[in-house]
Motif scaffolding. Structure first.
Motif, PDB file in Angstrom:
ATOM      1  N   ARG A  54      15.854  13.658  -8.385  1.00 16.65           N
ATOM      2  CA  ARG A  54      15.702  14.817  -7.261  1.00 16.65           C
ATOM      3  C   ARG A  54      14.055  14.698  -6.252  1.00 16.65           C
ATOM      4  N   THR A  55      13.947  13.206  -6.727  1.00 13.30           N
ATOM      5  CA  THR A  55      12.989  13.175  -5.284  1.00 13.30           C
ATOM      6  C   THR A  55      13.241  12.085  -4.989  1.00 13.30           C
ATOM      7  N   SER A  56      13.015  12.392  -3.407  1.00  7.96           N
ATOM      8  CA  SER A  56      12.453  11.084  -2.496  1.00  7.96           C
ATOM      9  C   SER A  56      11.668  10.271  -2.241  1.00  7.96           C
ATOM     10  N   ALA A  57      10.373  10.911  -3.507  1.00  5.73           N
ATOM     11  CA  ALA A  57       9.715   9.121  -3.897  1.00  5.73           C
ATOM     12  C   ALA A  57      10.407   8.350  -4.301  1.00  5.73           C
ATOM     13  N   VAL A  58      11.447   8.096  -5.526  1.00  9.00           N
ATOM     14  CA  VAL A  58      11.602   7.614  -6.262  1.00  9.00           C
ATOM     15  C   VAL A  58      13.242   6.434  -5.676  1.00  9.00           C
ATOM     16  N   ARG A  59      12.838   5.421  -6.312  1.00 14.57           N
ATOM     17  CA  ARG A  59      14.562   4.712  -5.721  1.00 14.57           C
ATOM     18  C   ARG A  59      14.372   3.657  -7.111  1.00 14.57           C
ATOM     19  N   VAL A  60      16.102   4.325  -7.203  1.00 12.47           N
ATOM     20  CA  VAL A  60      16.951   4.045  -8.626  1.00 12.47           C
ATOM     21  C   VAL A  60      17.291   2.774  -8.073  1.00 12.47           C
ATOM     22  N   HIS A  61      18.197   1.819  -8.720  1.00 12.34           N
ATOM     23  CA  HIS A  61      19.378   0.595  -9.133  1.00 12.34           C
ATOM     24  C   HIS A  61      20.156   0.858 -10.021  1.00 12.34           C
ATOM     25  N   PRO A  62      21.256   0.911  -9.541  1.00 13.75           N
ATOM     26  CA  PRO A  62      22.013   0.821 -10.826  1.00 13.75           C
ATOM     27  C   PRO A  62      21.983   0.068 -11.625  1.00 13.75           C
ATOM     28  N   GLY A  63      21.338   0.282 -13.298  1.00 13.22           N
ATOM     29  CA  GLY A  63      21.390  -0.659 -14.249  1.00 13.22           C
ATOM     30  C   GLY A  63      19.940  -1.000 -14.274  1.00 13.22           C
ATOM     31  N   ASP A 118       0.799  -1.265   0.017  1.00  8.52           N
ATOM     32  CA  ASP A 118      -0.005   0.388   0.203  1.00  8.52           C
ATOM     33  C   ASP A 118       0.463   1.649  -0.120  1.00  8.52           C
ATOM     34  N   ASP A 119       2.048   1.142  -0.100  1.00 12.72           N
ATOM     35  CA  ASP A 119       3.154   2.039  -0.122  1.00 12.72           C
ATOM     36  C   ASP A 119       3.984   2.458  -0.805  1.00 12.72           C
ATOM     37  N   CYS A 120       3.855   2.023  -1.931  1.00 12.12           N
ATOM     38  CA  CYS A 120       5.032   1.890  -2.806  1.00 12.12           C
ATOM     39  C   CYS A 120       4.604   1.207  -4.058  1.00 12.12           C
ATOM     40  N   ALA A 121       4.750   1.231  -5.794  1.00 14.64           N
ATOM     41  CA  ALA A 121       4.532   0.661  -6.802  1.00 14.64           C
ATOM     42  C   ALA A 121       5.911   0.517  -7.678  1.00 14.64           C
ATOM     43  N   ASP A 122       6.401  -0.218  -8.239  1.00 18.36           N
ATOM     44  CA  ASP A 122       7.021  -0.195  -9.433  1.00 18.36           C
ATOM     45  C   ASP A 122       7.401  -0.764 -10.181  1.00 18.36           C
ATOM     46  N   LEU A 123       7.741   0.607 -11.284  1.00 17.34           N
ATOM     47  CA  LEU A 123       7.222   0.765 -12.936  1.00 17.34           C
ATOM     48  C   LEU A 123       8.533   0.435 -13.048  1.00 17.34           C
ATOM     49  N   TYR A 124       8.443  -0.394 -14.515  1.00 17.02           N
ATOM     50  CA  TYR A 124       9.183  -0.540 -15.892  1.00 17.02           C
ATOM     51  C   TYR A 124       9.252   0.535 -16.677  1.00 17.02           C
ATOM     52  N   LEU A 125      10.129   1.157 -17.254  1.00  9.68           N
ATOM     53  CA  LEU A 125      10.757   2.091 -17.834  1.00  9.68           C
ATOM     54  C   LEU A 125      11.207   1.660 -18.653  1.00  9.68           C
ATOM     55  N   THR A 126      12.145   0.477 -18.582  1.00  7.09           N
ATOM     56  CA  THR A 126      13.388   0.378 -19.548  1.00  7.09           C
ATOM     57  C   THR A 126      14.697   0.928 -18.553  1.00  7.09           C
ATOM     58  N   ALA A 127      15.744  -0.038 -19.217  1.00  6.44           N
ATOM     59  CA  ALA A 127      16.763   0.664 -18.994  1.00  6.44           C
ATOM     60  C   ALA A 127      17.681   1.970 -19.579  1.00  6.44           C
ATOM     61  N   PRO A 128      17.286   2.574 -20.502  1.00  9.15           N
ATOM     62  CA  PRO A 128      18.164   3.529 -21.465  1.00  9.15           C
ATOM     63  C   PRO A 128      16.827   4.016 -20.659  1.00  9.15           C
ATOM     64  N   ALA A 129      15.819   4.511 -20.637  1.00  6.98           N
ATOM     65  CA  ALA A 129      14.814   5.517 -20.037  1.00  6.98           C
ATOM     66  C   ALA A 129      15.160   5.409 -18.996  1.00  6.98           C
ATOM     67  N   VAL A 130      15.647   4.813 -17.600  1.00  5.98           N
ATOM     68  CA  VAL A 130      15.889   5.618 -15.961  1.00  5.98           C
ATOM     69  C   VAL A 130      17.375   5.808 -16.396  1.00  5.98           C
ATOM     70  N   GLN A 131      18.405   5.313 -17.434  1.00  7.33           N
ATOM     71  CA  GLN A 131      19.526   6.151 -17.233  1.00  7.33           C
ATOM     72  C   GLN A 131      19.558   7.509 -17.997  1.00  7.33           C
ATOM     73  N   ARG A 132      18.613   7.947 -19.094  1.00  3.74           N
ATOM     74  CA  ARG A 132      18.438   9.108 -18.612  1.00  3.74           C
ATOM     75  C   ARG A 132      17.399  10.127 -18.046  1.00  3.74           C
ATOM     76  N   LEU A 133      16.605   9.466 -17.445  1.00  5.42           N
ATOM     77  CA  LEU A 133      16.128  10.415 -16.839  1.00  5.42           C
ATOM     78  C   LEU A 133      16.327   9.973 -15.298  1.00  5.42           C
ATOM     79  N   LEU A 134      17.797   9.953 -14.894  1.00  2.00           N
ATOM     80  CA  LEU A 134      18.633   9.606 -13.248  1.00  2.00           C
ATOM     81  C   LEU A 134      18.425  10.819 -12.716  1.00  2.00           C
ATOM     82  N   PRO A 135      19.311  11.429 -14.087  1.00  2.00           N
ATOM     83  CA  PRO A 135      19.906  12.907 -13.097  1.00  2.00           C
ATOM     84  C   PRO A 135      18.043  13.591 -12.655  1.00  2.00           C
ATOM     85  N   HIS A 136      17.056  13.676 -13.044  1.00  2.00           N
ATOM     86  CA  HIS A 136      15.203  13.827 -12.671  1.00  2.00           C
ATOM     87  C   HIS A 136      14.886  13.345 -11.687  1.00  2.00           C
ATOM     88  N   LEU A 137      14.772  11.860 -12.168  1.00  2.00           N
ATOM     89  CA  LEU A 137      14.699  10.932 -11.149  1.00  2.00           C
ATOM     90  C   LEU A 137      15.301  10.767 -10.056  1.00  2.00           C
TER      91      LEU A 137
END
Length: 122
Positions: free
Chosen positions: A64-73, A43-62
């Motif tokens: 910046r928010t404390s609501a997003v968790r990103v694992h390298p690669g 009830d407190d989180c969701a996992d979202l598939y963005l594709t690895a290239p999209a995650v890399q492209r958006l990493l600086p923006h992602l």
């Protein structure tokens, strides 16, 4: 109603999204037919598939928010859902993920399994 429930209610109205059990068998998923796109494991989180290239492209923006968790690669990210702002962030990212999916061939491989693990009992 929790933030995750509000997000699931909204996603349930989106055309071209199918809801049901995720490939990982834990929780609830939404995505285009044959593809997992977003998983609600709690009830407190969701996992979202963005594709690895999209995650890399958006990493600086992602990052910046404390609501997003990103694992390298990773091609999946986690969005913590505590308030309406987090729900709106998730919905925006789902929209982006759908655009990423639209660029793929219809027969392309589905998302890799998410890396969600059950919390260990203490």
């Amino acid at each position: 109603m929790t933030a995750a429930q509000r997000a699931m209610t909204e996603l349930g109205t989106w055309p071209h999204l199918v809801s049901g059990p995720p490939r990982c068998s834990i929780g609830h998923a939404f995505g285009p037919a044959g593809h997992d796109l977003v998983h609600f494991h709690s009830d407190d989180c969701a996992d979202l598939y963005l594709t690895a290239p999209a995650v890399q492209r958006l990493l600086p923006h992602l990052r910046r928010t404390s609501a997003v968790r990103v694992h390298p690669g990773a091609s999946w990210i986690t969005v913590l859902l505590e308030c309406d702002t987090d729900v709106q962030l998730l919905l925006s990212l789902v929209s982006l993920a759908l655009k990423e999916q639209a660029g793929r061939a219809p027969h392309a491989c589905p998302a890799p399994p998410c890396d969600w693990e059950r919390p260990r009992a203490s």
